[in-house]
Scaffold this active site. Structure first.
Site, PDB file in Angstrom:
ATOM      1  N   ALA A 121      41.328 -19.231 -32.924  1.00 18.68           N
ATOM      2  CA  ALA A 121      41.280 -19.968 -31.659  1.00 18.68           C
ATOM      3  C   ALA A 121      39.876 -19.918 -31.059  1.00 18.68           C
ATOM      4  O   ALA A 121      39.488 -18.921 -30.440  1.00 18.68           O
ATOM      5  CB  ALA A 121      42.308 -19.380 -30.694  1.00 18.68           C
ATOM      6  N   THR A 123      38.244 -23.413 -29.932  1.00 18.26           N
ATOM      7  CA  THR A 123      38.111 -24.581 -29.047  1.00 18.26           C
ATOM      8  C   THR A 123      38.872 -24.403 -27.730  1.00 18.26           C
ATOM      9  O   THR A 123      39.989 -23.886 -27.710  1.00 18.26           O
ATOM     10  CB  THR A 123      38.629 -25.842 -29.776  1.00 18.26           C
ATOM     11  OG1 THR A 123      37.942 -25.959 -31.022  1.00 18.26           O
ATOM     12  CG2 THR A 123      38.391 -27.098 -28.956  1.00 18.26           C
ATOM     13  N   PRO A 125      39.445 -26.369 -23.539  1.00 15.73           N
ATOM     14  CA  PRO A 125      39.362 -27.680 -22.881  1.00 15.73           C
ATOM     15  C   PRO A 125      37.913 -28.109 -22.609  1.00 15.73           C
ATOM     16  O   PRO A 125      37.590 -29.291 -22.685  1.00 15.73           O
ATOM     17  CB  PRO A 125      40.143 -27.465 -21.581  1.00 15.73           C
ATOM     18  CG  PRO A 125      41.144 -26.398 -21.932  1.00 15.73           C
ATOM     19  CD  PRO A 125      40.451 -25.496 -22.918  1.00 15.73           C
ATOM     20  N   ALA A 127      35.124 -26.663 -24.238  1.00 18.14           N
ATOM     21  CA  ALA A 127      34.215 -26.127 -25.264  1.00 18.14           C
ATOM     22  C   ALA A 127      34.747 -26.429 -26.653  1.00 18.14           C
ATOM     23  O   ALA A 127      35.785 -25.901 -27.054  1.00 18.14           O
ATOM     24  CB  ALA A 127      34.067 -24.617 -25.093  1.00 18.14           C
ATOM     25  N   GLY A 128      34.048 -27.321 -27.365  1.00 21.03           N
ATOM     26  CA  GLY A 128      34.435 -27.629 -28.743  1.00 21.03           C
ATOM     27  C   GLY A 128      33.181 -27.626 -29.591  1.00 21.03           C
ATOM     28  O   GLY A 128      32.790 -26.605 -30.158  1.00 21.03           O
ATOM     29  N   ILE A 154      44.585 -25.796 -31.420  1.00 21.39           N
ATOM     30  CA  ILE A 154      44.503 -24.686 -32.370  1.00 21.39           C
ATOM     31  C   ILE A 154      45.602 -24.826 -33.423  1.00 21.39           C
ATOM     32  O   ILE A 154      46.797 -24.800 -33.101  1.00 21.39           O
ATOM     33  CB  ILE A 154      44.619 -23.319 -31.643  1.00 21.39           C
ATOM     34  CG1 ILE A 154      43.608 -23.234 -30.488  1.00 21.39           C
ATOM     35  CG2 ILE A 154      44.444 -22.172 -32.642  1.00 21.39           C
ATOM     36  CD1 ILE A 154      42.155 -23.473 -30.872  1.00 21.39           C
ATOM     37  N   ARG A 243      33.949 -25.561 -43.275  1.00 24.15           N
ATOM     38  CA  ARG A 243      33.443 -26.920 -43.554  1.00 24.15           C
ATOM     39  C   ARG A 243      33.566 -27.226 -45.044  1.00 24.15           C
ATOM     40  O   ARG A 243      33.836 -28.364 -45.428  1.00 24.15           O
ATOM     41  CB  ARG A 243      31.995 -27.051 -43.076  1.00 24.15           C
ATOM     42  CG  ARG A 243      31.965 -27.248 -41.590  1.00 24.15           C
ATOM     43  CD  ARG A 243      30.628 -27.232 -40.943  1.00 24.15           C
ATOM     44  NE  ARG A 243      30.865 -27.187 -39.504  1.00 24.15           N
ATOM     45  CZ  ARG A 243      29.964 -26.892 -38.594  1.00 24.15           C
ATOM     46  NH1 ARG A 243      28.724 -26.620 -38.958  1.00 24.15           N
ATOM     47  NH2 ARG A 243      30.278 -26.877 -37.314  1.00 24.15           N
ATOM     48  N   GLY A 335      47.288 -54.390 -49.236  1.00 25.82           N
ATOM     49  CA  GLY A 335      47.765 -55.368 -48.257  1.00 25.82           C
ATOM     50  C   GLY A 335      49.065 -54.991 -47.584  1.00 25.82           C
ATOM     51  O   GLY A 335      49.272 -53.835 -47.213  1.00 25.82           O
ATOM     52  N   GLU A 359      36.244 -29.153 -37.574  1.00 24.29           N
ATOM     53  CA  GLU A 359      35.280 -28.373 -38.375  1.00 24.29           C
ATOM     54  C   GLU A 359      33.874 -28.954 -38.261  1.00 24.29           C
ATOM     55  O   GLU A 359      33.114 -28.973 -39.228  1.00 24.29           O
ATOM     56  CB  GLU A 359      35.708 -28.307 -39.851  1.00 24.29           C
ATOM     57  CG  GLU A 359      37.023 -27.616 -40.111  1.00 24.29           C
ATOM     58  CD  GLU A 359      37.081 -26.213 -39.540  1.00 24.29           C
ATOM     59  OE1 GLU A 359      36.021 -25.633 -39.258  1.00 24.29           O
ATOM     60  OE2 GLU A 359      38.195 -25.718 -39.335  1.00 24.29           O
TER      61      GLU A 359
END
Ligand SMILES: Cc1cc2nc3c(=O)[nH]c(=O)nc-3n(C[C@H](O)[C@H](O)[C@H](O)COP(=O)(O)OP(=O)(O)OC[C@H]3O[C@@H](n4cnc5c(N)ncnc54)[C@H](O)[C@@H]3O)c2cc1C
Length: 377
Positions: A121, A123, A125, A127-128, A154, A243, A335, A359
């Site tokens: 955990a 991230t 509200p 801060a990302g 999260i 990543r 299609g 990430e």
């Protein structure tokens, strides 16, 4: 051709492919009902596919981070949402590198075997992309820490047995990169509540949740590492690893989209003879292979303690773009059949975008690459 791959890697990738093809059934159901595939996750643990990078002494296979990425590719190739069962060990990379012997001996075997789930955990509200904005505060008490703050988006926070929490431990203005620490928390006790976030655009079989800490007490030994203040450096190391894992997601969804298009062309042979369609298929296959080779090289170096953040960012950027581009082309060429309800390509189309968001958002990857390129001149 894939010289980065050892025989164990190749075997693992084909085991992962066989597992996904056999076990990922009723895929539409999990997406429609936003249901975490608990049975499939447990089976993957029993078959040793969750903890490929975890050391053997902790119940894993000790095959490195590239191994986990190869499994990720094969899982996402068959179904991205279900494929994210591999994120049930999110945080084990941190624990294995920086945890105490006691923490590792307790948690890693459970995670590797599919008997516990972890989440990481970071991230919040506000801060990302910029983790310096993290405000969840850990206040030192005589016998431990008290945590207050909230996290959002999260993965598995609503079901994790182990939560790794990134928090501020030093509020002084000069603390900068030494301001943060990671903590381990189980679900027991008071001061913790989590709420699943429903209605995501894609990867809906993978749970995402908000989590709130209110005067959450954690004993001193729940700090990750010997001393507070190392969280930022630990997070940088984690981002390199995760990543790389995300590269497997981008390449996997691209390969899976091409597989589905080829199936469509087999069912509609007159389309396959069109030169325009052949051009598109060639372009898709080329970008998938280029993207795969880039992450293999990044992973090969990472596994040899030669992490190259710029190279990893290039691989993640290219894999994310390849996933989005290939599925878009596949939907276009198949299609109406692809757009019809229940066709896996319509689900893949919704699933692909996340690789360009989490990430490290796509534009942030570009900044990492540019910084490295510009300073190397
Ligand atoms: C399904 C899902 C699962 C997730 N799982 C986890 C998890 O397990 N743990 C965890 O900690 N987080 C998780 N996240 C959070 C994810 O990592 C963040 O959403 C991501 O880092 C972006 O941060 P943000 O949401 O604050 O957006 P922001 O930082 O506000 O960014 C939004 C957009 O703004 C742009 N942007 C922002 N800053 C810059 C800049 N400096 N330059 C150029 N453009 C910029 C980018 O285009 C970016 O996409 C998850 C997110 C999702 C959607």
């Amino acid at each position: 051709m894939n010289s980065a791959l050892s025989p164990e890697h190749s075997q693992l990738a084909s085991d992962a492919r066989r597992f996904a093809v056999t076990h990922f059934v009723n895929t539409e159901y999990y997406d429609l009902h936003e249901k975490f595939p608990e049975d499939i996750w447990r089976s993957a643990g029993e078959e040793g596919l969750l903890g490929s990078f975890i050391q053997k002494k902790y119940g894993g296979r000790e095959l490195g981070y590239l191994a986990h990425t190869l499994i990720m590719e094969e899982f996402w190739r068959v179904d991205p949402g279900i494929g994210n069962i591999l994120l049930s060990v999110f945080g084990a990379e941190l624990l294995q590198q920086f945890g105490s012997e006691e923490q590792k001996a307790f948690w890693l075997p459970l995670l590797a075997k599919g008997k516990a789930i972890s989440c990481c955990a970071i991230t919040e509200p506000d801060a990302g992309s910029d983790i310096f904005n993290v405000s969840t505060l850990a206040t030192k008490l005589e016998n431990g820490w008290s945590l207050t703050g909230s996290k959002q988006f999260i993965t598995n926070a609503n079901r994790a047995d182990l939560i790794l929490i990134f928090a501020v431990t030093d509020q002084s203005p000069g603390a900068k990169t030494k301001a943060f620490s990671f903590f381990l928390s189980d679900r027991g006790g008071s001061g913790l509540s989590a709420q699943k976030m429903s209605g995501k655009m894609g990867i809906r079989a993978s749970d995402t949740a908000e989590i709130r800490f209110t005067d959450r007490f954690l004993p001193g030994e729940n700090l990750l590492g010997d001393l507070p203040g190392n969280g930022f450096a630990q997070a940088m190391s984690l981002f390199n690893i995760n990543r790389l894992f995300a590269c497997g997601q981008g390449v996997g969804i691209a390969q899976g989209s091409l597989d589905l298009l080829l199936q469509y062309l087999r069912e509609n042979p007159s389309h396959a003879s069109s030169q325009i369609i052949q051009y598109r298929v060639a372009e898709m296959a080329t970008s998938i292979e280029a993207s795969r080779q880039l992450y293999l090289w990044a992973g090969y170096n990472l596994d040899r303690n030669n992490a190259d953040p710029g190279l990893i960012a290039m691989a993640k950027l290219f894999a994310g773009e390849t996933g989005v581009r290939v599925v878009r082309e596949a939907v276009k060429l198949a299609g109406p059949k692809a757009a019809a309800g229940g066709h896996p390509l319509s689900r893949f189309y919704r699933d692909a975008k996340i690789v360009e968001i989490y990430e490290g958002a796509k534009d942030l990857e570009k900044l990492t690459i540019a910084r490295q390129v510009l300073t190397a001149r």
